[in-house]
Design a protein around this motif. Structure first.
Motif, PDB file in Angstrom:
ATOM      1  N   TYR A   1      -3.264  -6.547 -10.987  1.00  9.83           N
ATOM      2  CA  TYR A   1      -2.531  -6.302  -9.742  1.00  9.83           C
ATOM      3  C   TYR A   1      -1.951  -7.628  -9.279  1.00  9.83           C
ATOM      4  CZ  TYR A   1      -4.621  -1.635  -9.557  1.00  9.83           C
ATOM      5  OH  TYR A   1      -4.988  -0.340  -9.840  1.00  9.83           O
TER       6      TYR A   1
ATOM      7  N   ARG B   1      -0.419   2.822  -7.532  1.00  5.30           N
ATOM      8  CA  ARG B   1       0.054   3.539  -6.353  1.00  5.30           C
ATOM      9  C   ARG B   1       0.659   4.879  -6.767  1.00  5.30           C
ATOM     10  NH1 ARG B   1       0.046  -2.192  -6.847  1.00  5.30           N
ATOM     11  NH2 ARG B   1       0.025  -3.150  -4.788  1.00  5.30           N
TER      12      ARG B   1
ATOM     13  N   ASP C   1       6.904   3.931  -8.414  1.00  2.00           N
ATOM     14  CA  ASP C   1       5.523   3.770  -7.957  1.00  2.00           C
ATOM     15  C   ASP C   1       4.941   2.589  -8.723  1.00  2.00           C
ATOM     16  OD1 ASP C   1       5.512   5.926  -6.239  1.00  2.00           O
ATOM     17  OD2 ASP C   1       4.310   7.234  -7.518  1.00  2.00           O
TER      18      ASP C   1
ATOM     19  N   GLN D   1      -2.866   7.103  -1.186  1.00  2.00           N
ATOM     20  CA  GLN D   1      -2.360   7.170  -2.560  1.00  2.00           C
ATOM     21  C   GLN D   1      -2.263   5.778  -3.184  1.00  2.00           C
ATOM     22  OE1 GLN D   1       0.664  10.178  -3.664  1.00  2.00           O
ATOM     23  NE2 GLN D   1       0.982  10.401  -1.469  1.00  2.00           N
ATOM     24  N   TYR D   2      -3.376   5.063  -3.185  1.00  2.00           N
ATOM     25  CA  TYR D   2      -3.398   3.788  -3.905  1.00  2.00           C
ATOM     26  C   TYR D   2      -4.831   3.395  -4.232  1.00  2.00           C
ATOM     27  CZ  TYR D   2      -4.540   1.366   0.553  1.00  2.00           C
ATOM     28  OH  TYR D   2      -5.128   0.939   1.719  1.00  2.00           O
TER      29      TYR D   2
ATOM     30  N   ARG E   1      -3.748   3.593 -12.494  1.00  2.00           N
ATOM     31  CA  ARG E   1      -4.384   2.397 -11.968  1.00  2.00           C
ATOM     32  C   ARG E   1      -4.619   1.385 -13.089  1.00  2.00           C
ATOM     33  NH1 ARG E   1      -8.659   4.661  -7.369  1.00  2.00           N
ATOM     34  NH2 ARG E   1      -7.072   5.844  -6.219  1.00  2.00           N
TER      35      ARG E   1
ATOM     36  N   THR F   1       0.820  -1.219   0.000  1.00  2.00           N
ATOM     37  CA  THR F   1       0.000   0.000   0.000  1.00  2.00           C
ATOM     38  C   THR F   1       0.852   1.266   0.000  1.00  2.00           C
ATOM     39  OG1 THR F   1      -0.094   0.082   2.429  1.00  2.00           O
ATOM     40  CG2 THR F   1      -1.806  -1.196   1.289  1.00  2.00           C
ATOM     41  N   ARG F   2       2.132   1.142  -0.303  1.00  2.00           N
ATOM     42  CA  ARG F   2       3.045   2.267  -0.185  1.00  2.00           C
ATOM     43  C   ARG F   2       3.381   2.851  -1.565  1.00  2.00           C
ATOM     44  NH1 ARG F   2       4.044   2.335   5.418  1.00  2.00           N
ATOM     45  NH2 ARG F   2       4.883   4.380   4.872  1.00  2.00           N
ATOM     46  N   ASN F   3       4.407   3.674  -1.638  1.00  2.00           N
ATOM     47  CA  ASN F   3       4.810   4.278  -2.895  1.00  2.00           C
ATOM     48  C   ASN F   3       6.273   4.688  -2.822  1.00  2.00           C
ATOM     49  OD1 ASN F   3       4.905   7.220  -1.943  1.00  2.00           O
ATOM     50  ND2 ASN F   3       2.783   6.687  -1.465  1.00  2.00           N
TER      51      ASN F   3
END
Length: 322
Positions: free
Chosen positions: A112, A100, A96, A231-232, A105, A72-74
């Motif tokens: 994913y 994310r 990224d 941011q995801y 997307r 869930t990060r970037n």
């Protein structure tokens, strides 16, 4: 002057349109200010993806480093580590992953997936002209790195797996599934900070509010309605929430064996990690007796890699890889 979007499209053909961003000074024993370029690249299925490109502080023939973040990060997760590595004479690319940060997307939830993510990294390397690199993968980023060993093994000169491996603890997976993809919105930065603290405090029991605030500003961004949102794409968590992401598989074990064969590998583990516990770390050591290992005390999943123990291990490791 073209827009930022046009600049990204022209990035590889007209260098005068490259866009520059600046980091604030931070203190990790050194006061380092680093510039990075915003770069955009295109995936094989046509998505516009983003990465930060940190130039080496001095001319060097050392291999570049590609950093890949967690679920869930970037790329902002590396905004302290990347300048330190650049100061040591290495170009650093922090990506990224699709869905994310500033990357587009995916059109399908099925995209994913680690195999698709690995293909995106291949596209990144090709479009930046990188033939070999050192990979640093945190959590999901480590799974992508292992998958890349099956997809394009020669691209990987050496690998750092940050609190992840081919066998994971179900306890940690369940904890992450409990919050990932919840589509959290916050009215202000205090709420955002409290949310980040709530979901991560068990892994970082000694973090200060200042540190939680930094995390919140990496994780959230203001949307068109003036709210702060993560941011995801919430759909990135679908494989985890539906049980499609297993604690282990024969493919993951094969990928780790392929990755750790005939190249330097370092495993970084948080001493109180609930995703990579002693059992899983010991399996990796048995499979790969030459695996280098460091444990970061009083940290869970996953170390930020700016901790003194992680920094020393990374420095020693990178000295082996020119």
């Amino acid at each position: 002057m073209p827009s930022s979007r046009a600049a990204g499209q022209l990035l590889f053909t007209d260098t005068k349109f490259k866009k520059f961003s600046k980091l604030n000074t931070f203190n990790l024993g050194l006061n380092i200010v680093s510039d990075y370029k915003d770069v955009y690249f295109t995936s094989k299925d046509g998505l516009r993806l983003y990465a930060r490109d940190y130039a080496a502080a001095q001319p060097s023939s050392k291999l570049p480093v590609i950093c890949i973040h967690g679920l869930t990060r970037n790329s902002a997760d590396f905004n302290e580590l990347a300048p330190l590595l650049a100061q040591q004479g290495r170009r650093v690319i922090a990506v990224d992953v699709r869905g994310r940060g500033r990357s587009q997307r995916a059109d399908k939830v099925a995209h994913y997936h680690p195999w698709v993510y690995a293909n995106d990294i291949v596209s990144l390397a090709e479009q930046l002209g990188i033939n070999r690199a050192v990979f640093i993968g945190t959590s999901m980023g480590g799974l992508i790195t292992m998958t890349l060993a099956l997809r394009k093994s020669k691209l990987i000169a050496a690998a750092v797996l940050n609190d992840v491996g081919p066998k994971l603890s179900q306890k940690g997976l369940d904890r992450i599934a409990g919050y990932a993809g919840d589509g959290m919105h916050c009215a202000n930065w205090e709420q955002a900070r409290n949310y980040i603290k709530y979901i991560n405090q068990s892994a970082f029991p000694h973090n200060t509010d200042e540190e939680w605030d930094k995390w919140a500003r990496r994780a959230f961004a203001e949307n068109a309605q003036g709210e702060l949102e993560l941011q995801y794409d919430p759909l990135i968590a679908t494989p985890l929430k539906t049980g499609k992401l297993k604690a282990t598989s024969w493919l993951a074990r094969w990928a780790f064996k392929r990755l750790s064969r005939n190249r330097p590998c370092l495993l970084v583990r948080g001493s109180i990690s609930d995703l990579l516990e002693d059992e899983q770390a010991n399996y990796m050591k048995q499979v790969c007796p030459q695996l280098q290992y460091v444990e970061v005390p009083q940290i869970g999943h996953a170390p930020m890699l700016t901790e003194p123990e992680a920094q020393q291990a990374l420095q020693n490791f990178l000295q082996q890889v020119e």
